[in-house]
Design a protein around this motif. Sequence first.
Motif, PDB file in Angstrom:
ATOM      1  N   TYR A  34     -24.251 -22.735  -7.470  1.00 16.26           N
ATOM      2  CA  TYR A  34     -25.376 -21.808  -7.290  1.00 16.26           C
ATOM      3  C   TYR A  34     -26.669 -22.506  -7.674  1.00 16.26           C
ATOM      4  N   GLU A  35     -27.759 -22.148  -6.962  1.00 16.82           N
ATOM      5  CA  GLU A  35     -29.084 -22.561  -7.415  1.00 16.82           C
ATOM      6  C   GLU A  35     -29.738 -21.397  -8.139  1.00 16.82           C
ATOM      7  N   ALA A  36     -30.264 -21.673  -9.320  1.00 21.39           N
ATOM      8  CA  ALA A  36     -30.952 -20.650 -10.107  1.00 21.39           C
ATOM      9  C   ALA A  36     -32.419 -20.582  -9.688  1.00 21.39           C
ATOM     10  N   VAL A  94     -30.621 -26.213 -11.339  1.00 21.25           N
ATOM     11  CA  VAL A  94     -31.806 -25.616 -11.944  1.00 21.25           C
ATOM     12  C   VAL A  94     -33.023 -26.445 -11.548  1.00 21.25           C
ATOM     13  N   ASN A  95     -34.070 -25.769 -11.075  1.00 24.76           N
ATOM     14  CA  ASN A  95     -35.311 -26.460 -10.723  1.00 24.76           C
ATOM     15  C   ASN A  95     -36.080 -26.819 -11.987  1.00 24.76           C
ATOM     16  N   VAL A  96     -36.542 -28.053 -12.052  1.00 29.95           N
ATOM     17  CA  VAL A  96     -37.354 -28.461 -13.197  1.00 29.95           C
ATOM     18  C   VAL A  96     -38.656 -29.072 -12.706  1.00 29.95           C
ATOM     19  N   LEU A 126     -29.957 -30.917 -12.207  1.00 28.17           N
ATOM     20  CA  LEU A 126     -31.394 -30.660 -12.257  1.00 28.17           C
ATOM     21  C   LEU A 126     -31.988 -30.975 -10.893  1.00 28.17           C
ATOM     22  N   GLU A 127     -32.788 -30.052 -10.358  1.00 27.00           N
ATOM     23  CA  GLU A 127     -33.456 -30.268  -9.067  1.00 27.00           C
ATOM     24  C   GLU A 127     -34.908 -30.633  -9.291  1.00 27.00           C
ATOM     25  N   ILE A 128     -35.262 -31.794  -8.780  1.00 21.73           N
ATOM     26  CA  ILE A 128     -36.621 -32.283  -8.937  1.00 21.73           C
ATOM     27  C   ILE A 128     -37.288 -32.309  -7.569  1.00 21.73           C
ATOM     28  N   LEU A 155     -32.686 -34.455  -5.591  1.00 21.61           N
ATOM     29  CA  LEU A 155     -34.041 -34.488  -5.033  1.00 21.61           C
ATOM     30  C   LEU A 155     -34.177 -33.294  -4.098  1.00 21.61           C
ATOM     31  N   ASP A 156     -35.098 -32.385  -4.435  1.00 24.49           N
ATOM     32  CA  ASP A 156     -35.282 -31.135  -3.699  1.00 24.49           C
ATOM     33  C   ASP A 156     -36.286 -31.333  -2.563  1.00 24.49           C
ATOM     34  N   ASP A 157     -36.193 -30.486  -1.543  1.00 26.33           N
ATOM     35  CA  ASP A 157     -37.179 -30.448  -0.445  1.00 26.33           C
ATOM     36  C   ASP A 157     -37.345 -31.795   0.246  1.00 26.33           C
ATOM     37  N   ILE A 176     -29.142 -34.999  -2.431  1.00 28.51           N
ATOM     38  CA  ILE A 176     -30.381 -34.899  -1.667  1.00 28.51           C
ATOM     39  C   ILE A 176     -30.366 -33.552  -0.955  1.00 28.51           C
ATOM     40  N   LYS A 177     -31.400 -32.730  -1.189  1.00 31.49           N
ATOM     41  CA  LYS A 177     -31.476 -31.426  -0.539  1.00 31.49           C
ATOM     42  C   LYS A 177     -32.480 -31.488   0.613  1.00 31.49           C
ATOM     43  N   VAL A 178     -31.953 -31.347   1.821  1.00 37.10           N
ATOM     44  CA  VAL A 178     -32.787 -31.460   3.017  1.00 37.10           C
ATOM     45  C   VAL A 178     -33.546 -30.146   3.205  1.00 37.10           C
TER      46      VAL A 178
HETATM   47 MN    MN Z   1     -34.575 -26.005  -5.344  1.00 42.44          MN
END
Ligand code: MN
Length: 254
Positions: A34-36, A94-96, A126-128, A155-157, A176-178
């Motif tokens: 899950y993404e918070a 978790v987004n940081v 951790l999502e950066i 790595l987000d976005d 890696i999040k596309v």
């Molecule tokens: Mn995110």
Amino acid sequence: IRLEAQLREALAEGQLELSLQPLLDVPLGRIAGYEALVRWDHPERGPISAAEFVALAEETSLIVPVGEYVIDTACLAIARLVAAGADPSPFVAVNVSARQMAHPGVIERIVARVDAAGLPRGSLKLEITESGVLDYGLAAGLIELCHRHGIRVALDDFGTGYANLCHLHRLPFDTIKVDQSFSHDMLDSPRAMAIVESAVRLGRALGAEIVVEGIETPEQLQALRRLGCRYAQGYLVGRPQTLAQLLAHPWDPA
Ligand code: MN
Ligand code: G
Ligand code: G
Ligand code: NA
């Protein structure tokens, strides 16, 4: 400034809440994690999105307590899901933000909270975002420290902004999040499809897992299956939901 004072109060009075959005393990066909996403239910203005108030929190040092609230609540939520029978144990992403990561001792405090929730270290990611990488030396040091503690970093976005291939060149991300803009267009635009396909191959070559975000239709999911993409996130898999909603309908796509 008024909003800043209100955010401080919201934090103290428990008006912040977490939504959890499921990620699908595409080949296995089950929820992998899950993404918070933090939410603020403002007493007068109603729900305020993270996009709005995280920027404000980043301008002040409020991002530190907000970030700690998010890590804590996310870890406890996952521990509750595991206790309720989620099998196998899901990860939580978790987004940081850069401001939060620049704080001395932040990784050690994060690790202590994962341990306190009784979760394996590997369950936290951790999502950066691009803006989270202000300085390559600093970012590399933080990723190395995370890895030493068994925590993974995404790595987000990916694909938006300026320097994302540079990020991948210099920093050993686990995931890696596309960005969702590519999946939204990929069935209509051969160019968008080519980019998603290249990202999947790039992930394989770099030893990083790929998440494609913004999957809204069965046809888009089918395309990911064909490409051999590991994870899908988006409204088709599930909307962001509260822990209470997830506990009530654990495996229902929303
Ligand atoms: Mn995110
Ligand atoms: O779900 P929503 O549209 O509100 O998310 C908007 C943006 O806010 C996303 O880009 C997401 O990465 C960011 N975001 C959500 N939760 C958090 C959080 O807890 N911390 C930080 N730094 N960013 C968050
Ligand atoms: O930047 P980040 O990827 O962390 O932001 C995630 C944001 O994307 C959240 O606000 C979440 O609500 C939103 N989101 C998640 N899945 C979908 C989707 O399938 N379609 C759209 N339009 N937005 C989505
Ligand atoms: Na994203």
